[in-house]
Design an enzyme around this catalytic site. Sequence first.
Site, PDB file in Angstrom:
ATOM      1  N   GLY A 155       1.017  -1.226  -0.021  1.00  0.00           N
ATOM      2  CA  GLY A 155      -0.052  -0.111  -0.108  1.00  0.00           C
ATOM      3  C   GLY A 155       0.951   1.062   0.055  1.00  0.00           C
ATOM      4  O   GLY A 155       2.019   1.126  -0.579  1.00  0.00           O
ATOM      5  N   ARG A 156       0.437   2.263   0.445  1.00  0.00           N
ATOM      6  CA  ARG A 156       1.189   3.610   0.452  1.00  0.00           C
ATOM      7  C   ARG A 156       2.469   3.549   1.394  1.00  0.00           C
ATOM      8  O   ARG A 156       3.380   3.974   0.792  1.00  0.00           O
ATOM      9  CB  ARG A 156       0.245   4.728   1.068  1.00  0.00           C
ATOM     10  CG  ARG A 156      -0.870   5.070   0.083  1.00  0.00           C
ATOM     11  CD  ARG A 156      -1.427   6.280   0.864  1.00  0.00           C
ATOM     12  NE  ARG A 156      -2.425   6.770   0.033  1.00  0.00           N
ATOM     13  CZ  ARG A 156      -3.767   6.765   0.052  1.00  0.00           C
ATOM     14  NH1 ARG A 156      -4.234   5.797   0.808  1.00  0.00           N
ATOM     15  NH2 ARG A 156      -4.508   7.566  -0.864  1.00  0.00           N
ATOM     16  N   ARG A 239       1.279  -3.960  12.713  1.00  0.00           N
ATOM     17  CA  ARG A 239       0.626  -4.447  13.898  1.00  0.00           C
ATOM     18  C   ARG A 239       1.300  -5.440  14.500  1.00  0.00           C
ATOM     19  O   ARG A 239       1.509  -6.570  13.881  1.00  0.00           O
ATOM     20  CB  ARG A 239      -1.096  -4.485  13.731  1.00  0.00           C
ATOM     21  CG  ARG A 239      -1.714  -3.094  13.322  1.00  0.00           C
ATOM     22  CD  ARG A 239      -1.873  -2.287  14.644  1.00  0.00           C
ATOM     23  NE  ARG A 239      -2.429  -0.921  14.159  1.00  0.00           N
ATOM     24  CZ  ARG A 239      -2.063  -0.154  13.799  1.00  0.00           C
ATOM     25  NH1 ARG A 239      -0.815   0.254  13.651  1.00  0.00           N
ATOM     26  NH2 ARG A 239      -2.846   1.206  13.692  1.00  0.00           N
ATOM     27  N   GLU A 268       0.588  -3.653  23.959  1.00  0.00           N
ATOM     28  CA  GLU A 268       1.648  -2.458  23.678  1.00  0.00           C
ATOM     29  C   GLU A 268       1.080  -1.800  25.161  1.00  0.00           C
ATOM     30  O   GLU A 268      -0.070  -1.268  25.317  1.00  0.00           O
ATOM     31  CB  GLU A 268       1.108  -1.878  22.657  1.00  0.00           C
ATOM     32  CG  GLU A 268       1.862  -2.455  21.500  1.00  0.00           C
ATOM     33  CD  GLU A 268       1.558  -1.565  20.236  1.00  0.00           C
ATOM     34  OE1 GLU A 268       1.023  -0.542  20.160  1.00  0.00           O
ATOM     35  OE2 GLU A 268       2.133  -2.001  19.088  1.00  0.00           O
ATOM     36  N   HIS A 287       5.645   1.793  19.251  1.00  0.00           N
ATOM     37  CA  HIS A 287       5.090   2.127  18.421  1.00  0.00           C
ATOM     38  C   HIS A 287       4.975   3.718  17.800  1.00  0.00           C
ATOM     39  O   HIS A 287       4.026   4.535  18.084  1.00  0.00           O
ATOM     40  CB  HIS A 287       3.281   2.113  18.808  1.00  0.00           C
ATOM     41  CG  HIS A 287       2.522   1.911  17.800  1.00  0.00           C
ATOM     42  ND1 HIS A 287       1.362   1.039  17.763  1.00  0.00           N
ATOM     43  CD2 HIS A 287       2.244   2.416  16.712  1.00  0.00           C
ATOM     44  CE1 HIS A 287       0.655   1.178  16.752  1.00  0.00           C
ATOM     45  NE2 HIS A 287       1.092   2.037  15.931  1.00  0.00           N
ATOM     46  N   ILE A 288       6.105   4.040  17.571  1.00  0.00           N
ATOM     47  CA  ILE A 288       6.320   5.688  17.102  1.00  0.00           C
ATOM     48  C   ILE A 288       6.759   5.898  15.758  1.00  0.00           C
ATOM     49  O   ILE A 288       7.050   6.777  15.417  1.00  0.00           O
ATOM     50  CB  ILE A 288       7.392   6.371  17.916  1.00  0.00           C
ATOM     51  CG1 ILE A 288       8.610   5.259  18.020  1.00  0.00           C
ATOM     52  CG2 ILE A 288       6.950   6.193  19.510  1.00  0.00           C
ATOM     53  CD1 ILE A 288       9.961   6.007  18.451  1.00  0.00           C
ATOM     54  N   ALA A 289       6.410   4.685  14.800  1.00  0.00           N
ATOM     55  CA  ALA A 289       6.811   5.123  13.401  1.00  0.00           C
ATOM     56  C   ALA A 289       6.509   6.351  12.941  1.00  0.00           C
ATOM     57  O   ALA A 289       7.149   6.997  12.040  1.00  0.00           O
ATOM     58  CB  ALA A 289       6.619   4.001  12.497  1.00  0.00           C
TER      59      ALA A 289
END
Length: 326
Positions: A155-156, A239, A268, A287-289
């Site tokens: 995807g994007r 995820r 998390e 979870h900071i991408a």
Amino acid sequence: MAPTIIVAAPVSDSLLGMLRAAGRVVQVDDAQALDDPRLNDQIADATGILASNTRRISAGILSSAPHLKVVSTVSVGVDHIDVNEATARKVVVCNTPGVLDGAVAEFTMLLILSLARRAIDNWRAVQTGIWSRGEQLPPFGNDLRGKALGVLGMGRTGRAVARLASDGFGMQVMYHKRSGALPSATTDVRMEYVGRSELFRRADFLTLHVDLNPETRGSVGRAEFDLMKDSAYLINVSRGAVVDEDALIEALRGRRIAGAGLDVTQSEPPPLDSPLLRLPNVIITPHIASATMETRQSMAEMAVRNLLAVCSGNAPEAIVNPEAVA
Ligand code: DGY
């Protein structure tokens, strides 16, 4: 009647001002769950909910909000929302695709580079005095140039990673997506479409860019790790639940694969006694991408625009369940 807007996501003062100009705003702080009985009256009145991806929007919450028109999430992922229930109730679900691709792609490269060049091991060697005492430094890492990057899901964000890896780092990009190869006219990135097993077999770095849904849950497990080279790394910024974490721990412990860079984990934060936290060949980030100041601001702006559009009867920029409108 002015809409009641529940705000359960961090937003700037200026965005709050926009929401307040449109209706009655109820801000819910991080400590309070949306199904907290003290919020029953506000949820019962709500026209819109602005939520971050840590907020579970369950069937129960949706059923207690009979006037709800829109749930707008400040995320591209929508696995925290019961979208089927929302659709059945004609509640529009909006997300924020597009604006986070660059940040997520950069972060994916950061994990790949950190693993390839042993950044964390080397930092530890400096920090703990290994370097100053003249002791053995970690072994050298590896170049990215010419290495095979396998992208699962195109995807994007997958495309943004493919572009950076190919144009910026000279990696050979392969990809697999469930629906088959992209029409060549839709991409200018040099990349090869391969079967799923081949992707796992050939990749030096295998990066996951798929949604979490019933089909992808636990879909990367022992069979996939067995296919991978023992020198290969797994990167996950999608995820945590896409990966069978027990199988991953087993593969890492047994050196079936060389290591993993995980921005997401099954729960998390991961429990402090999780073996993942003690494995030497793993990097975990919280979870900071997509979490840069600029990108999170753009995501919040888009989520607010989506919410206000639906509240005022207009089409939002991004809609997850167009059937809810039909
Ligand atoms: C997303 O947008 O889904 C990212 O995981 C950040 O929440």
